[in-house]
Enzyme design. Structure first.
Site, short mmCIF file in Angstrom:
data_model
loop_
_atom_site.label_atom_id
_atom_site.label_comp_id
_atom_site.label_asym_id
_atom_site.label_seq_id
_atom_site.Cartn_x
_atom_site.Cartn_y
_atom_site.Cartn_z
N CYS A 102 0.82 -1.22 0.00
CA CYS A 102 0.00 0.00 0.00
C CYS A 102 0.85 1.27 0.00
CB CYS A 102 -0.91 0.04 1.22
SG CYS A 102 -2.23 -1.19 1.22
N CYS A 201 9.37 16.96 38.26
CA CYS A 201 10.73 16.68 37.78
C CYS A 201 11.04 17.45 36.49
CB CYS A 201 10.90 15.18 37.51
SG CYS A 201 11.05 14.17 39.01
N HIS A 202 10.17 17.35 35.51
CA HIS A 202 10.55 17.76 34.16
C HIS A 202 10.21 19.21 33.82
CE1 HIS A 202 11.92 13.77 33.27
NE2 HIS A 202 10.79 13.27 33.73
N ARG A 239 8.50 4.20 28.63
CA ARG A 239 9.16 5.23 29.44
C ARG A 239 8.17 5.92 30.38
NH1 ARG A 239 11.57 6.42 32.55
NH2 ARG A 239 13.32 7.83 32.89
N CYS A 243 8.33 6.10 34.50
CA CYS A 243 8.27 7.33 35.30
C CYS A 243 7.17 7.22 36.36
CB CYS A 243 7.98 8.54 34.41
SG CYS A 243 9.46 9.42 33.85
#
Lengths: 282, 140, 107
Positions: A102, A201-202, A239, A243
């Protein structure tokens, strides 16, 4: 509530209990692969209130780990890309078709990674893995692959690689809006016995050390990622599960609506960064 | 790197290789045996071996290490703190241009990498370097 | 074992006597024999234990490997190319399988 959580974190920061100044390993490092310069830092998307510049996780790694990604030969993630290319033309299932039947050349997949996850024709939010399995079961008459199976990781690595260097550009408005809001809500919700949100944290502490880990902004522009800890490639949902487990919470299943919504919100925080798949991290 | 500590280690290893007097912990015993198996009991001198490895490894699963010893016929890498200290032996053939090899190794914990080279004349040289292996905060 | 995929990258020699850099990578779990499964049982060792690089039948590098070589073994080294010909790279698995790759040098 998100607002309350952020205020509590800010109070902790102001009290001096946490260092707030990001200390990137080498702020001048530039990611160049085969002469192609990647966008690893850029202005944050408008919807982000607390970060003005977004930075790829590559910038937060040691010089040795950075170097592995800078040479496609050294990057073991390319083994998975090779595997995906082999599978692309492999006829499987009752309909006698391969991906190529395809989609022609794998290069036709350029840009797909930048848009994932994406709302499908039925209004459901699907990750790349969902689209691949839909092709397999509905068009090829083949069995669905496991989310974290070798075949799936090969295929997602190879398809994502076709978008390498293109900017992340997920849809967050229109029919995607409700999923994006759900993901945003999750991002700022504290989970687990450690009572931590993604943002703790991020967003609040990127650039600081969590024990021996140099915290990044947690972008997913490099997935599937070859992680030294895993000694292999893993999915975004792997991941995210990790976390959430780290907060000592019951986590969500790979492929769950929750993780796909969170994937969309996290991807949208990295809008404008180059796709790096397959990236290399610690 | 702590030079005194490194020199002390090398001195101890060289002496131990000859006399077989390393402490009787399982790991040290097998490192002693592994060195003796490589050198046949000959004494090694420090120098002539270049180790390129990170001072701190981001993950002990994959630690990049390069070794070079000009004129060496064989180079061996030991990981003194691994359950089995043998890691890899490079034997350089007639078409090897430089006695150099680069690879990625596993280190179970912070430890010394010990590298020994067998020179063309049958003598042995060695070097050691400590690599710190960090315990990440993120189990995910 | 199935699905093992070698990759090699060798510089091209321009003339006889040139030194070329060789990089090799092969997909393999390199099960060290020191890990335990969920039931606490040791997982048996299963590694590639030897790697050789030859050029026109002459040895460049002969590597003896143990369980401390990382997953997907990677090697980088230098070879002298004395005349046109080909490299043969060979990996030897504990299970008896042998994997090969080649590279042509034509100047």
């Amino acid at each position: 509530m998100p607002g309350t959580a952020r205020k509590a974190t800010m109070a902790a920061l102001l009290a001096g209990t946490v260092m707030v100044v990001p200390a990137l390993g080498d702020e001048s490092a530039e990611l160049v692969i085969d002469g192609e310069v990647f966008v690893t830092r850029t202005e944050a998307p408008e919807h982000m209130d607390y970060i003005s510049e977004i930075s790829s996780g590559w910038l937060f790694r040691s010089a040795e780990t950075q170097a592995v990604q800078m040479d496609d030969f050294d990057n073991p993630g390319m083994l998975y890309v090779d595997g995906g290319l082999e599978e692309w033309t492999n006829v499987d299932g009752s309909e006698g078709q391969s991906c190529a039947s395809c989609h022609d050349d794998a290069e036709s997949m350029a840009g797909v990674r930048t848009r994932m996850p994406q709302v499908n024709a039925d209004g459901e939010l699907w990750a790349m893995e969902d689209y691949i399995n839909n092709c397999r079961t509905e068009r090829m008459g083949a069995e669905a692959w496991g989310w974290e199976s070798a075949d799936m990781l090969n295929m997602t690595s190879m398809i994502s690689y076709q978008s390498r260097g293109m900017p992340v550009d997920v849809q967050i408005d229109g029919e995607a809006a409700e999923y994006w809001e759900q993901g945003r809500e999750m991002y700022y919700t504290r989970y687990g016995q450690l009572n931590l949100s993604c943002a703790n944290c991020h967003e609040d502490n990127y650039g600081n050390m969590l024990r021996a880990d140099h915290l990044s902004q947690g972008h997913v522009n490099g997935f599937p990622v070859y992680r030294l800890k895993w000694a292999g490639v893993g999915s975004i949902h792997r991941r995210l599960r990790g976390c959430i487990s780290d907060t000592r919470a019951e986590t969500f299943a790979r492929g769950s609506d929750e993780l796909t919504a969170l994937e969309l919100y996290v991807a949208s925080r990295g809008a404008g960064l180059s796709v790096e798949s397959p990236s290399v991290r610690n | 790197m702590n030079l005194t500590r490194r020199q002390a280690l090398i001195t101890a290893l060289s002496a131990a290789a000859v006399a077989g007097i390393l402490p009787r912990s399982a790991s040290a015993q097998s490192l002693d045996e592994a060195i003796a198996a490589f050198t046949g009991g000959a004494e090694a001198t420090e120098g002539g071996v270049i180790i390129t490895a990170p001072e701190i490894a981001e993950n002990g699963n994959t630690v990049p290490v390069e070794v070079e010893a000009e004129g060496a016929a064989r180079i061996i890498i030991f990981a003194a703190g691994n359950p089995n200290p043998d890691v890899v032996t490079f034997a350089f053939g007639p078409l090897s241009a430089v006695s150099r090899g680069s690879t990625r190794i596993r280190l179970a914990e912070t430890q010394d990498i010990v590298v020994m080279a067998e020179m063309a004349d049958g003598s042995y040289q060695m070097a050691a370097q400590e690599v710190k292996v960090t315990i990440g905060g993120c189990g995910g | 074992m199935e699905g093992v995929r070698p990759r090699v990258r060798v510089d091209s020699a321009a003339e006889a006597g040139d030194i070329v850099e060789v990089k090799t990578l092969i997909s393999h779990p390199m099960e060290s024999g020191f890990r335990r499964d969920g039931d606490g049982e040791l997982i048996p060792r299963h590694i590639i234990n030897r790697f050789t690089a030859e050029y026109n039948g002459e040895m460049v590098l002969d590597v003896e490997m143990h369980g401390a070589i990382s997953t997907n073994p990677y090697f980088e080294f230098d070879a002298t190319v004395p005349e046109p010909g080909s490299f043969t790279f060979t990996w030897y698995d504990d299970d008896g399988d042998v994997y090969t790759a080649t590279d042509e040098q034509s100047f």
